[in-house]
Design a protein around this motif. Sequence first.
Motif, PDB file in Angstrom:
ATOM      1  N   LEU A  69       7.898   7.130   0.298  1.00 35.72           N
ATOM      2  CA  LEU A  69       8.190   5.710   0.519  1.00 35.72           C
ATOM      3  C   LEU A  69       9.697   5.485   0.511  1.00 35.72           C
ATOM      4  N   SER A  70      10.171   4.655   1.417  1.00 36.92           N
ATOM      5  CA  SER A  70      11.602   4.376   1.528  1.00 36.92           C
ATOM      6  C   SER A  70      12.035   3.356   0.489  1.00 36.92           C
ATOM      7  N   THR A  71      13.349   3.174   0.382  1.00 40.26           N
ATOM      8  CA  THR A  71      13.887   2.227  -0.592  1.00 40.26           C
ATOM      9  C   THR A  71      13.290   0.833  -0.441  1.00 40.26           C
ATOM     10  N   PRO A  72      13.300   0.211   0.752  1.00 37.58           N
ATOM     11  CA  PRO A  72      12.741  -1.139   0.847  1.00 37.58           C
ATOM     12  C   PRO A  72      11.252  -1.179   0.533  1.00 37.58           C
ATOM     13  N   GLN A  73      10.521  -0.115   0.828  1.00 33.25           N
ATOM     14  CA  GLN A  73       9.095  -0.101   0.522  1.00 33.25           C
ATOM     15  C   GLN A  73       8.852  -0.027  -0.984  1.00 33.25           C
ATOM     16  N   VAL A  74       9.621   0.815  -1.675  1.00 35.07           N
ATOM     17  CA  VAL A  74       9.495   0.921  -3.134  1.00 35.07           C
ATOM     18  C   VAL A  74       9.882  -0.405  -3.794  1.00 35.07           C
ATOM     19  N   VAL A  75      10.966  -1.004  -3.327  1.00 32.84           N
ATOM     20  CA  VAL A  75      11.432  -2.272  -3.902  1.00 32.84           C
ATOM     21  C   VAL A  75      10.428  -3.388  -3.621  1.00 32.84           C
ATOM     22  N   ALA A  76       9.876  -3.411  -2.422  1.00 37.61           N
ATOM     23  CA  ALA A  76       8.893  -4.450  -2.081  1.00 37.61           C
ATOM     24  C   ALA A  76       7.658  -4.352  -2.968  1.00 37.61           C
ATOM     25  N   LEU A  77       7.203  -3.127  -3.238  1.00 37.48           N
ATOM     26  CA  LEU A  77       6.046  -2.946  -4.119  1.00 37.48           C
ATOM     27  C   LEU A  77       6.372  -3.372  -5.549  1.00 37.48           C
ATOM     28  N   LEU A  78       7.591  -3.054  -6.011  1.00 36.47           N
ATOM     29  CA  LEU A  78       8.012  -3.501  -7.343  1.00 36.47           C
ATOM     30  C   LEU A  78       8.025  -5.028  -7.407  1.00 36.47           C
TER      31      LEU A  78
END
Length: 633
Positions: free
Chosen positions: A276-285
Motif C-alpha cells: 500500500l502506498s503512502t496516501p492509501q495507508v494514511v487514508a485507512l488510518l
Amino acid sequence: MSVTDLANHSPSALSDLHNLIASHNPFDRSPVVRTHDVWEQKFPDVPSINGHISDAIFQGIEQIRLGQRSVLGVTITAEKGLGKSHLISRLRRRFKEEGTSFFVYMSETDYSDLNRINSQFLSTLAYSLKQSGSQGVMQWQEIATFLVNQAYNTDRSPEYIIKQFPGAIAKRPALVDQLTAKICQLKPDIRDPYVVQAILWTLSPDRGIFAINWLSGSELTQTQADAMGLPVVREEDRESRALNIASQVLDLVGDYQTTVICFDEAEPKNTNAKGLSTPQVVALLAKDLYSKLKRGILMLSVLPDTWTQQVKVMPQAESIADRIGEKYFDLKYLNSDHVIDLVSTWLKLFYDAKGFTPPTPTYPFDENELRDLGKERPIARRVLKWCCENWEVPGAGKPPIDPPDSLHQVEVAFQEQMLALDRDLDDYLEDSGLIGYALLVAFWSLEGQKVGQVMVEEVQDIEVTSADQGYLDFRIVGQDNGKTVKIGVCVLQESGARYVSAALKRLIDYKKFDLTRGCLVRSKAVRENTHGHQHLNRLLTELGGEWVLLKPKDIQALLAVSFVFAAHEEYEFEQEQVFEFMRQRKIAESSYLVQEILSDPSGQIPHDAIDEDQFITSGSPFAESSVYSEVFA
C-alpha cells in the motif's frame, strides 16, 4: 507611480523608500511551507484566498460544538504551490487565537515508516499537543488542567495549576495517583488510567518531558517510569499499543475541545509491506480515526491525481470517501484580485515593519501588471517568485544582471531551516530516525571525497531480516590508508534498556552485517549492569568500535540541510544542487560528527554523556517555593 502619488510623498521620503527597496527584497525567501512553518506562521495570511474552505472548517467546528454532529471529514486537493499549506497555517493560527480547537498536524516526514503508521501517528499527536495552545501553555497542560478542574469542580487557569503543582507533589507524593483514581471514577469510560496519569504529569517541570515521551509511545527507563507510576512499554509493543493510546488521548481531548487532525503531503513516495502506498495507508488510518473520534475534524490534503489514482481505486474507496471525503474541495488557481491581495498583504507587513508608507499598496509593482499576471491563473508560488525576480526601484532600470547563482535559493532554504531549529531543535533530539537520515545525507554528499584519512567510496543500506530491522542506519565503505573499512552507524537515542541492548547487540555483530567497525551515535549514558553496557564494552575494547557523543550544536546544520534535501522537489531543486551547496559550505566535511565517525576510534566512553535518570530523581528546584493550594487539598 502617478503624479498624485508623487505629490503625496516628499522627495526625501521617496528617496528613503527607494533606498529601502534597493537594499531589501521581502520576496527573497523560500515560498515552500514546511512543517515548522505551519506552527510558526511563516507567511502572512490572505483570507480571500481559499476563504470558503476555512469557513467550512469553522462551520463544522461550530456544528460539533452545538452537538449537531460529532465528526467531519474534509479532503482538499490542489496542485503544488496553490496554497493548501498556507490554508492549513491559517487554520492553526485561528485555533490558537480563538481557542476553538486543538490542532494535530502530520506531514511528509511523519510517514517515513508505513509499517508503523500507528506509532508515527502517536508520535505526531504527542508532538502536536506539545505545541502552545490558546492559553499560552502546552496543549497537554491544557488537557491536564481540564482534568484537575473536573476532579475538584474548580475553574483554575493552567498557569495557576502549573505553579502550584510542584509544591503540592512535595507535600503529597501520591497526589497524581489519587487524582488519577478520582478522574477515572468521574469518567468510567476511560480504558487506560495510565494515559490519564501521564497527562497529569505534564504539569510537572521536571517530569513533564518524560511523561510526554511515554505518551508518544517511547520506552522509558525503569527509573523514569517508576517515578511517575507508569508501566514500561517495550519498543516491540509500541505499534500494537499506539492506536489505543492515541484513541484514549483523543477521547479525553474530546471532553474538552474539538480536535482538528490534518494529514498533509500524503503523496505516493513509499509503500508498506502489503504494497500500500503512502496516501492509501494514511487514508485507512484516517478512516479508522473517524470511527474512534468523539469530537473532531479529519482533513486530508493531497494532489488531485493522488486522490483519484491512489485513494479512489482502493477496495474500501467508497467507505473512505464517505468519511474523510464528506466535504471535498479542489483548490483553484489564483485570479487577478487574489494576486493583488497576495502581493499587497506581503508588502504591508514589510513596509509596516520598516516604518514606511508606500504610494500604493502594491508599490513598487504596477497594479495593472499584477492583474495581467492574475489573468494567467498562476499558483501562489509563481506569483511570489515573479515578485522576487522583478523587485526594483521604479524608473531606475534593472541593474546589471550577475550570473545566476543556482545555489542562492538552496542557501535561503537552509538558513530558514536553521532559524526554525534555533527554536525547535530539542524536539528532534529524541528522533533517532531523523538524526540517522541527517547523517546519511551528509555522507552521501561526501562520496568520492577524502575526509581526514578516509576516502569515502560509497554509503550503503545494511540488508537485514525483519527481526533486525530498525536498529542499524547505514554502512560507510571507504579506504583508510590503503585499507578497506566498512563502518556501521547506529544512531541510538532510545532510553529503554531492552531496546538499547538489542541495537548494540547488532552493532557488534560485524560478520553478520559485513562491518569492520561499529560506530554508536548517542547523547545518553548506557546504564551499567545491563546487557547493553556489556555489548558497549565489547564494542569499544575488543572490536575497535567508537562512541561518538551527540550534542545539539553538532547536529543542527546536518538536520537543516537534510530537511532541505528531503523536500528538494517541493523547493524545485535538484539533489545535486543540494550536494553542491553542502560541498561549497563544507557542511558535512567540517562536521564534528562526520569527522569523529571516520576518525580512528578512541575506544573511550564519553565522560559527559547525559544521565537521564538524574533529572527525574533529583527533584524540582521549585518544589519548596510553591504554595500548597487548596485546589490539591
